[in-house]
Design an enzyme around this catalytic site. Structure first.
Site, PDB file in Angstrom:
ATOM      1  N   LYS A 221       0.847  -1.200   0.000  1.00 23.13           N
ATOM      2  CA  LYS A 221       0.000   0.000   0.000  1.00 23.13           C
ATOM      3  C   LYS A 221       0.883   1.251   0.000  1.00 23.13           C
ATOM      4  O   LYS A 221       0.655   2.187  -0.767  1.00 23.13           O
ATOM      5  CB  LYS A 221      -0.941  -0.005   1.218  1.00 23.13           C
TER       6      LYS A 221
ATOM      7  N   GLN B 208      -4.292  -1.230   9.486  1.00 17.53           N
ATOM      8  CA  GLN B 208      -4.386  -2.582   8.922  1.00 17.53           C
ATOM      9  C   GLN B 208      -5.041  -3.535   9.927  1.00 17.53           C
ATOM     10  O   GLN B 208      -4.666  -3.566  11.099  1.00 17.53           O
ATOM     11  CB  GLN B 208      -2.987  -3.072   8.523  1.00 17.53           C
TER      12      GLN B 208
ATOM     13  N   ASP C 251     -10.537   3.653   4.262  1.00 20.78           N
ATOM     14  CA  ASP C 251     -11.049   2.279   4.217  1.00 20.78           C
ATOM     15  C   ASP C 251     -12.576   2.264   4.090  1.00 20.78           C
ATOM     16  O   ASP C 251     -13.166   1.230   3.749  1.00 20.78           O
ATOM     17  CB  ASP C 251     -10.683   1.539   5.515  1.00 20.78           C
TER      18      ASP C 251
HETATM   19  N1  GUN Z   1      -7.304  -6.368   6.304  1.00 28.37           N
HETATM   20  C1  GUN Z   1      -7.812  -7.104   5.296  1.00 28.37           C
HETATM   21  N2  GUN Z   1      -8.434  -6.297   4.402  1.00 28.37           N
HETATM   22  C2  GUN Z   1      -8.307  -5.039   4.866  1.00 28.37           C
HETATM   23  C3  GUN Z   1      -8.737  -3.776   4.377  1.00 28.37           C
HETATM   24  O1  GUN Z   1      -9.373  -3.636   3.327  1.00 28.37           O
HETATM   25  N3  GUN Z   1      -8.389  -2.706   5.136  1.00 28.37           N
HETATM   26  C4  GUN Z   1      -7.703  -2.828   6.301  1.00 28.37           C
HETATM   27  N4  GUN Z   1      -7.444  -1.730   6.990  1.00 28.37           N
HETATM   28  N5  GUN Z   1      -7.292  -4.001   6.778  1.00 28.37           N
HETATM   29  C5  GUN Z   1      -7.599  -5.084   6.061  1.00 28.37           C
END
Ligand code: GUN
Length: 294
Positions: A55, A99, A122
């Site tokens: 990311k 995350q 998100d």
């Molecule tokens: N863990 C798995 N998928 C995601 C996501 O889309 N966003 C975040 N913050 N954590 C995740």
């Protein structure tokens, strides 16, 4: 019947990232504004570390600023909330992503609801979730948005199609249902308690698997010619003892029945990151009071 067409999520994501990068360059030039994303990782989960690294890397490649905060597995909820407060107040940060999953001592919901909704790239905050349901402009969750883009790429118009979603998580299943309703799909959501799951999934013109169960969806579960979107990322051992990635769909079987299908890897995953960058760009524009691009 011919094999299903494989939907190239990697290529589609690359196009979207390039589009975001062009807008970022213009934003810098015209308004002196550099979108910034803060990515927070708590603990040592190996998969999460890879996601966070990707990311941050993609954000920088798109011309954004990226701020990675790595915290120890024993971080307290109070410490994490204090960091969120600082990031909420930081003018260089337009997007905040924590995350998931978080260690047991931290309530994910308390952390998500502490993020400024304007920076919630998100799209997990209750404000953005609520806006999504009632059709107001909102930061929408990245994986579901990516799924809809992939289905549209394969089918064109989704209006009137029967979409079947397997999974009802807050991250994927529930927001995805809202986005599909916005596209005028007829909608069925299935989950672990659904009776005769295979008969229900076989109704879907679009079948989206987000159950977190390796290769659960078999060929016989799929309507012939359907568009299959596989959200699963499961690490399993093959016969030789090597780890490999598989989705929630039995790909080899599905290939013989579906009309189109996303691969794992190279389907939904890259779209999630591209949509995250798009959300960060949108958040930066909105915070600066600029009109949104389409
Ligand atoms: N863990 C798995 N998928 C995601 C996501 O889309 N966003 C975040 N913050 N954590 C995740």
């Amino acid at each position: 019947m011919a094999d299903a067409k494989i939907i190239d999520g990697k290529a589609l994501a690359q196009d979207l990232r390039a589009q975001v990068a062009r807008s970022v360059a213009e934003l810098k030039q015209r308004h002196g504004l550099t979108p910034g994303i803060a990515v927070v990782l708590v603990g040592e989960d190996p998969a999460s570390r890879i996601y966070v690294r990707n990311k941050a890397k993609q954000a920088v490649a798109a011309g954004m600023a990226s701020f990675v905060h790595k915290l120890g597995a024993d971080t307290t909820q109070a410490d994490l909330l204090a960091l969120i407060d600082r990031l909420n107040a930081d003018k260089q940060v337009h997007g905040i992503l924590v995350q998931l999953p978080l260690p047991d001592q931290i309530a994910a919901d308390a952390v998500i609801q502490a993020i400024d909704p304007a920076k919630d790239v998100d799209g997990f905050h209750a404000i953005n979730t609520g806006k999504l349901i009632i059709g107001l402009p909102a930061l929408a969750p990245c994986t579901p948005v990516g799924c809809v883009m992939l289905a549209k790429h394969a089918l064109g118009e989704l209006s009137g199609a029967h979409a079947v979603v397997v999974g009802r998580s807050n991250i994927v299943g529930k927001p995805l249902a809202q986005l599909l309703l916005r596209e005028n799909c007829t909608l069925t959501i299935c989950h672990s308690r659904t009776r005769d799951l295979a008969a229900v999934t076989a109704l879907g013109d679009i079948l989206i698997a987000a159950a977190g169960q390796p290769e659960m969806v078999k060929g016989g579960w799929i309507k012939p010619g359907a568009c299959v979107i596989d959200v699963g990322i499961n690490r399993v051992e093959d016969a030789a003892g090597n780890t490999k990635l598989v989705g929630d769909v039995d790909f080899a079987q599905a290939l013989k029945v579906a009309g189109s299908i996303t691969p794992v890897p190279g389907g939904v995953g890259p779209m999630t990151i591209a949509c995250l960058l798009r959300n960060t760009l949108r958040a930066a524009r909105a915070i600066a009071g600029l009109e949104q691009e389409q």
